[in-house]
Design an enzyme around this catalytic site. Structure first.
Site, mmCIF file in Angstrom:
data_model
loop_
_atom_site.group_PDB
_atom_site.id
_atom_site.type_symbol
_atom_site.label_atom_id
_atom_site.label_comp_id
_atom_site.label_asym_id
_atom_site.label_seq_id
_atom_site.Cartn_x
_atom_site.Cartn_y
_atom_site.Cartn_z
ATOM 1 N N GLU A 1 -0.389 -4.715 6.165
ATOM 2 C CA GLU A 1 0.580 -5.131 6.035
ATOM 3 C C GLU A 1 1.715 -5.737 6.510
ATOM 4 O OE1 GLU A 1 1.433 -1.012 3.051
ATOM 5 O OE2 GLU A 1 2.264 -1.078 5.401
ATOM 6 N N ALA B 1 8.110 2.043 1.757
ATOM 7 C CA ALA B 1 8.598 1.271 2.798
ATOM 8 C C ALA B 1 8.446 3.134 3.761
ATOM 9 C CB ALA B 1 9.725 1.241 3.302
ATOM 10 N N ASP B 2 8.467 3.077 4.870
ATOM 11 C CA ASP B 2 8.070 5.180 5.150
ATOM 12 C C ASP B 2 10.409 5.706 5.906
ATOM 13 O OD1 ASP B 2 6.036 5.595 5.205
ATOM 14 O OD2 ASP B 2 5.871 4.919 6.497
ATOM 15 N N GLY C 1 3.821 1.647 7.646
ATOM 16 C CA GLY C 1 2.449 3.161 8.232
ATOM 17 C C GLY C 1 2.345 4.281 8.574
ATOM 18 N N THR D 1 0.796 -0.944 -0.321
ATOM 19 C CA THR D 1 0.225 -0.177 0.080
ATOM 20 C C THR D 1 0.916 1.439 -0.417
ATOM 21 O OG1 THR D 1 -1.914 -0.899 1.381
ATOM 22 C CG2 THR D 1 -1.930 1.230 0.863
ATOM 23 N N GLY D 2 0.230 2.354 -0.625
ATOM 24 C CA GLY D 2 1.194 3.267 -0.634
ATOM 25 C C GLY D 2 1.374 4.008 -2.351
HETATM 26 C C1 5RP Z 1 1.051 1.908 4.250
HETATM 27 C C2 5RP Z 1 2.787 2.409 4.341
HETATM 28 C C3 5RP Z 1 3.383 2.875 3.065
HETATM 29 O O1 5RP Z 1 4.322 1.401 1.832
HETATM 30 C C4 5RP Z 1 4.495 3.789 2.931
HETATM 31 O O2 5RP Z 1 3.954 4.569 3.898
HETATM 32 C C5 5RP Z 1 5.595 4.313 1.908
HETATM 33 O O3 5RP Z 1 4.929 4.725 1.500
HETATM 34 P P1 5RP Z 1 4.941 5.717 -0.118
HETATM 35 O O4 5RP Z 1 5.066 4.790 -1.232
HETATM 36 O O5 5RP Z 1 3.553 6.687 -0.391
HETATM 37 O O6 5RP Z 1 6.053 6.993 0.743
HETATM 38 O O7 5RP Z 1 3.537 1.775 5.268
HETATM 39 O O8 5RP Z 1 1.257 1.299 5.431
#
Ligand code: 5RP
Length: 226
Positions: free
Chosen positions: A104, A84-85, A96, A26-27
């Site tokens: 996830e 991932a963040d 998250g 997700t993301g």
């Molecule tokens: C969602 C997540 C996402 O994978 C994480 O926030 C990264 O998002 P993005 O690719 O939009 O930077 O953990 O719960």
């Protein structure tokens, strides 16, 4: 940054082969992977089944014609690709930011080959520049918040666009912890695991196998040390 996310999303889709059960993250970065996978399903007839980690991703996958199953209806997941963040030098990570950490982590825990796709801005020596999202049940949330305050975790509630406490896909809330440098992610993860009222947290310690990183120089692949 968007084209780096797209670059790693397309690269990750190459890891999927016929017959696989695939976990869809997700993301915004994972969405590029799902898009690339949908293209392969449509254009190459790639024969896969996918499980999803959020309602948002499920909607995207359905629209692209990717066949879906529930996590309860598969024996395992061959490969999961997620964003991932933050990712540290030992390949521990924080996830998250998009509030999907519980689903996830469940999908990741049944996955044989777990892959993250990130742009280079997500890499850091030690975790902590990104907040640690904690998914909590509504009952006793203020008590939990005070407990986190006392522990020095500088908690904040996560709100939605209407200013209400955000409700996750699994009907919980999120408290974000603002810990500047996390010296011992395993210790913090264990403490959160043992805290009553916490459903799951965004520390993904020692879970990922492969990290695909996009930078101005191109794509590089980091493998977990065995
Ligand atoms: C969602 C997540 C996402 O994978 C994480 O926030 C990264 O998002 P993005 O690719 O939009 O930077 O953990 O719960």
């Amino acid at each position: 940054m968007e084209n780096l996310k797209q670059l790693v999303g397309i690269k990750a889709a190459e890891f999927v082969t016929d017959g696989m059960i695939v976990g869809l993250g997700t993301g915004s970065t994972a969405a590029f992977f799902v898009e690339a996978l949908g293209r392969r399903v449509k254009e190459e007839g790639l024969d896969i089944v996918a499980v999803t980690t959020s309602h948002r991703t499920a909607d995207q996958a359905k629209a692209l014609g990717i066949p879906l199953k529930s996590i309860d209806d598969v024996t395992h997941v061959d490969v999961t690709v997620d964003g991932a963040d933050e990712v540290d030098d030992d390949l521990n990570g924080i996830k998250g930011g998009g509030a999907a950490l519980l689903m996830e982590k469940i999908v990741a825990s049944y996955t044989k080959h777990y892959i993250w796709i990130v742009d280079e801005s997500k890499l850091s020596e030690k975790l902590g520049s990104f907040k640690v999202p904690v998914e909590v049940i509504p009952y006793g949330i203020k008590q939990l918040f005070r407990q986190f305050e006392k522990a020095g975790f500088k908690p904040t509630y996560r709100y939605d666009e209407n200013g209400e406490l955000l409700v996750t896909d699994m009907k919980h809330h999120i408290i974000d912890l603002h810990i500047d440098v996390i010296h011992e992610p395993e210790k913090l993860g264990k403490l959160l695991d043992e805290t009553v009222g916490v459903v799951e947290h965004g520390l993904f310690n020692d879970m990922v196998d492969t990290v695909i990183v996009g930078s101005s120089k191109g794509v590089s692949i980091i493998e977990k040390k065995k």
